[in-house]
Design an enzyme around this catalytic site. Sequence first.
Site, short mmCIF file in Angstrom:
data_model
loop_
_atom_site.label_atom_id
_atom_site.label_comp_id
_atom_site.label_asym_id
_atom_site.label_seq_id
_atom_site.Cartn_x
_atom_site.Cartn_y
_atom_site.Cartn_z
N HIS A 216 -2.86 -73.18 15.69
CA HIS A 216 -3.48 -74.37 16.27
C HIS A 216 -2.67 -74.93 17.42
CE1 HIS A 216 -6.75 -75.52 13.22
NE2 HIS A 216 -6.43 -74.26 13.03
N SER A 220 -6.52 -69.85 19.59
CA SER A 220 -6.92 -68.50 19.18
C SER A 220 -7.06 -67.58 20.38
CB SER A 220 -8.26 -68.54 18.42
OG SER A 220 -8.14 -69.28 17.23
N LYS A 244 -20.57 -69.30 10.64
CA LYS A 244 -20.33 -67.86 10.83
C LYS A 244 -19.40 -67.32 9.75
CE LYS A 244 -19.68 -64.59 14.58
NZ LYS A 244 -19.52 -64.42 16.03
N ASP A 245 -18.34 -68.08 9.43
CA ASP A 245 -17.43 -67.68 8.36
C ASP A 245 -18.16 -67.64 7.02
OD1 ASP A 245 -15.30 -67.34 10.03
OD2 ASP A 245 -14.34 -69.26 9.56
N GLU A 288 -0.16 -48.06 -5.97
CA GLU A 288 -1.53 -48.46 -5.65
C GLU A 288 -1.90 -47.97 -4.26
OE1 GLU A 288 -3.73 -51.24 -8.05
OE2 GLU A 288 -3.13 -49.16 -8.34
#
Length: 424
Positions: A216, A220, A244-245, A288
């Site tokens: 922030h 971005s 959108k998220d 894994e």
Amino acid sequence: MAGLHQSEFDNPVIRWIDTRLPVFTMMQKEYGVFPTPKNFNYFWNFGALAMVVLIIMIVTGIFLAMNYQPNADLAFASVQHIMRDVNYGWLLRYTHQNGASMFFIVTYIHIFRGLYYGSYKSPRELLWMLGVVILIIMMATAFMGYVLPWGQMSYWGATVITNLFSAFPVVGSKIVTLLWGGFSVDNPTLNRFFALHYLLPFVLVGVIFLHVAALHITGSNNPLGIDVKSPQDTLPFHPYYTIKDSVGIGVFLTIFAIFIFFAPNYLGDPNNFIQANPMQTPADIVPEWYFLPFYAILRSVPDKLLGVCLMFGSLIIMFFLPWLDTSKVRSCRFRPLYRPTLFVWVLACLVLGACGAHKPEGIWVTLSRIGTLYYFAQFLVIMPILGKLERPLPLPESISHPVVGPRGGGPLPTGAAAKPMEKA
């Protein structure tokens, strides 16, 4: 009243709280009206997805810890008790178990997005480095969590991985003894790993807070990899990207639920359904799936110390990525030579994953060495040289330009040179 923060919210309860502790004002500033580039694609969903999975993992982990016994004699039976006797214990365990894999899937895609669009470059170097710290903490937490069921693969995986530190001269054996809490993997080891597995997710939350704070501050990145030049290049985070998220989260939770309810053990190892037995070594000891590429790098060379250094080096090298990439252009959209090398690097990682799942013999050893060589060559040779030699495609003038066109009429082809706006 003097001395109180002036809240802009209409709800009297929220306003009363906000004037005394302005958390709602902060949330509105950072997640409401916060300006974000208007051209985000769905690759930018994966940061939010990682946050959702982390919350799921912490909540389910707390409830599992209420019924788990970190004791070498009781651990395996306590897991069976959770599965059979605790109300919805099977759901808690399968969600937590598969959540680890989901966490790594979204994180690896998140990292790929950062690599493809150059999100590690100035001014976001520290943001990227905090992301690498998050990955390392994730890996440590996942490894310790895999030991807790105290099955055969848990026990022998812990034995093999902790023994790697013995390769370091002078201090190696002391580190191993400290991790074990004795002279073999036993009850003290399980207690240590349980305590750290419970603690590290909260450390992870703290580092993620710094990661988001750094985001922030710098703002971005975006698919074009160019800086915001005007308010027309941005949209408020809410409602545009919250919606959108939400779409991405809905799709992700559907896939997550399919694994939990229809294939809960698909990503696990059958040997872990057998209680740990120090007197019986499994035929194949493999970690894994999300550790397999690093395991292949470890086994790609015959020297133990060199293999350990290469394995840890494959993570440490990520810290220096902002300076190893010498290109001034961020996004691969405008880097025609570098883009295919990045996809070859992804292919090398997938090949390393396949090699890690097989015994280190025959063709798998050769492929491991080729994959390891390309993994490091991408960062140490290809990126520095291509950054100097490559001629990138012309960048658009602004984020809005490829979307609305020079007169607001239509989109321009990706990578097309931006022409100045004509005067009316």
